[in-house]
Design a protein around this motif. Sequence first.
Motif, short mmCIF file in Angstrom:
data_model
loop_
_atom_site.label_atom_id
_atom_site.label_comp_id
_atom_site.label_asym_id
_atom_site.label_seq_id
_atom_site.Cartn_x
_atom_site.Cartn_y
_atom_site.Cartn_z
N LEU A 1 0.81 -1.21 0.00
CA LEU A 1 0.00 0.00 0.00
C LEU A 1 0.85 1.27 0.00
O LEU A 1 0.33 2.35 -0.32
N SER B 1 2.73 2.72 -5.38
CA SER B 1 1.65 3.20 -6.24
C SER B 1 0.90 2.01 -6.86
O SER B 1 1.53 1.03 -7.26
N PRO B 2 -0.41 2.10 -6.96
CA PRO B 2 -1.16 1.04 -7.64
C PRO B 2 -0.72 0.86 -9.10
O PRO B 2 -0.87 -0.21 -9.66
N ARG C 1 -2.38 -0.95 -12.37
CA ARG C 1 -3.66 -0.27 -12.22
C ARG C 1 -3.56 1.12 -12.84
O ARG C 1 -2.50 1.72 -12.89
N TRP D 1 -5.17 4.11 -3.98
CA TRP D 1 -5.67 2.80 -3.59
C TRP D 1 -7.12 2.90 -3.13
O TRP D 1 -7.50 3.85 -2.46
N THR D 2 -7.91 1.91 -3.48
CA THR D 2 -9.20 1.69 -2.85
C THR D 2 -9.10 0.36 -2.10
O THR D 2 -8.19 -0.45 -2.39
N MET E 1 -9.49 -2.48 -4.62
CA MET E 1 -8.29 -2.63 -5.45
C MET E 1 -7.18 -3.30 -4.65
O MET E 1 -6.49 -4.18 -5.15
N ALA E 2 -7.03 -2.92 -3.39
CA ALA E 2 -6.01 -3.54 -2.53
C ALA E 2 -6.29 -5.02 -2.36
O ALA E 2 -5.37 -5.85 -2.36
N TRP F 1 -7.98 2.98 7.86
CA TRP F 1 -8.06 3.32 6.45
C TRP F 1 -8.75 4.65 6.29
O TRP F 1 -9.80 4.90 6.87
#
Length: 164
Positions: free
Chosen positions: A91, A94-95, A100, A105-106, A109-110, A141
Amino acid sequence: MSENEREDLEAGLRSKDAFVMRRSQILLASSRGEKAPKIAENLGCGTQTVRDAIHDFNERGPDALVARSSRPKRTRDAFDEESAERLRGMLHRSPREFGRESSLWTLEMAAEVAFEEGLTQRRVSGETIRATLARLLGVRWQRAKRWITSPDPLYERKKEGATC
């Protein structure tokens, strides 16, 4: 089925508790030799419900008239401490490094990337990611905030001088 068990089931037919009454109906019908699909059709319930009641009675006897908790007997954590630390490391990247299109991040998605990267053995929910961060890492979060930036070296100075 013993005579005492049959008496318990017949008394269950007069119960105010719907669970006890339904179980009694199922088990008495089964004792008469009716098959599970026919019992299910007659009582308007699922065949698996009938089978579960019969199996439960075979295991526990008249105690099968008492509903047990539907809570799982055992829960398995999706993350141990080591994989939770790997999640934290993931996390902090970067995604986009994981293919992605977003740079934020969501939780969902994580969860997807954690599975793809082998951090979990099965696909988990975003809620599992949030709970793991809180439980094992003590991290809450929070939704990412987008900050306006620019590659222009004079951007900060221009932004300060702008009037709204």
